[in-house]
Scaffold this active site. Structure first.
Site, mmCIF file in Angstrom:
data_model
loop_
_atom_site.group_PDB
_atom_site.id
_atom_site.type_symbol
_atom_site.label_atom_id
_atom_site.label_comp_id
_atom_site.label_asym_id
_atom_site.label_seq_id
_atom_site.Cartn_x
_atom_site.Cartn_y
_atom_site.Cartn_z
ATOM 1 C CB SER A 27 3.213 -4.429 2.810
ATOM 2 O OG SER A 27 2.618 -3.613 3.795
ATOM 3 C CG MET A 28 -2.717 -3.582 0.813
ATOM 4 S SD MET A 28 -2.847 -3.855 -0.988
ATOM 5 C CE MET A 28 -2.250 -2.318 -1.639
ATOM 6 C CG ASP A 61 7.416 -4.199 9.766
ATOM 7 O OD1 ASP A 61 7.066 -3.008 9.605
ATOM 8 O OD2 ASP A 61 7.111 -5.103 8.973
ATOM 9 C CG HIS A 102 6.995 -2.869 6.137
ATOM 10 N ND1 HIS A 102 6.244 -3.885 6.684
ATOM 11 C CD2 HIS A 102 6.272 -2.410 5.070
ATOM 12 C CE1 HIS A 102 5.122 -4.039 5.991
ATOM 13 N NE2 HIS A 102 5.123 -3.164 5.012
ATOM 14 C CG PHE A 156 -1.827 1.196 1.294
ATOM 15 C CD1 PHE A 156 -2.922 1.291 0.443
ATOM 16 C CD2 PHE A 156 -1.597 2.218 2.199
ATOM 17 C CE1 PHE A 156 -3.771 2.391 0.498
ATOM 18 C CE2 PHE A 156 -2.444 3.317 2.268
ATOM 19 C CZ PHE A 156 -3.531 3.400 1.404
#
Length: 255
Positions: free
Chosen positions: A100-101, A201, A231, A32
């Protein structure tokens, strides 16, 4: 809108002569407010080993942060599904990798397109959060369009995922909307799973790891801890570990 060159989609054809005569594809999904730049080195590594690669630019990304406030999570899923279909036209099997997203989108593909996804490689997937500030999101998004950005959480100097400087809140609310069906249907995920998690993270907490690994039905599920990456681990100090282990994983689950 002009898209940064490194944020543009990446497509590479399969080279069956390098993979035992089979055409194997890998779909990589960025996070994202990020872009394909976070996945490009990973995609190039896999392509050099003969795998077909698709790294789509998810709607609302790669232009300006305001555009993310005008899309729905189903738009990201639709783009990912189209990229999966492109790979399936020429490949014998496809593995989905994500950051991630993008991990939520990848899990949804595994749930909805079960027979078309041979395996999953997730890097710090964003599937849940225990952070209390997210509880205020339904109200906050109506009065504040964005907050300070969360991109480039990378320990290694000189790296850039070509993301937005602002965090669009209506767009973020679509991420949390996506969690509802994804988390509900985690037991439907039975594919082999390779899960990379950074021990430090600054974007997400460790609730996503507990949520995913505690609910999927995959008999073959492995978690790898990254101790020298933040991250965006796909661009960090341990990126080569992700690249190499994912290539081995793809070879193993598509034979």
């Amino acid at each position: 809108m002009t898209v940064h060159p490194l944020a543009q989609p990446l497509s590479r054809a399969a080279k069956p002569q390098l993979t035992g005569g089979r055409a194997i594809g890998v779909l990589l999904l960025h996070g994202f407010s990020g872009s394909p730049a976070s996945m490009r080195p990973w995609g190039s590594y896999l392509a050099d080993r003969g795998y077909a690669v698709e790294v789509p630019l998810l709607p609302g990304h790669g232009t300006r942060w305001q555009d993310l406030n005008g899309v729905r999570w189903t738009d990201w899923y639709a783009e990912a599904e189209q990229a999966l279909d492109r790979l399936l036209t020429s490949c014998d099997a496809v593995v989905v990798g994500a950051l991630s997203m993008g991990g939520s989108v990848a899990l949804r593909l595994a749930q909805e397109r079960h027979d078309d996804v041979a395996g999953l490689v997730l890097v710090n997937p964003f599937v849940s959060s225990s952070r209390p500030e997210l509880r205020a999101l339904p109200v906050l998004k109506r009065v504040v369009p964005s907050l300070k950005g969360i991109t480039n959480d990378i320990k290694k100097p000189g790296q850039d995922e070509v993301g937005y400087p602002r965090l669009p809140l209506k767009g973020l609310s679509q991420v949390t909307e996506m969690w509802k069906p994804v988390v509900r249907d985690l037991p439907r995920v039975t594919q082999p799973l390779l899960y990379f998690r950074s021990t430090e993270d600054h974007v997400i907490d460790d609730s996503s790891s507990r949520t995913v690994l505690g609910a999927v039905s995959s008999r073959d599920a492995q978690e790898r801890m990254l101790t020298n990456s933040f991250h965006v681990a796909t661009l960090d100090h341990e990126a080569e570990i992700i690249y190499a282990e994912s290539a081995d994983f793809v070879a193993r689950v598509t034979t």
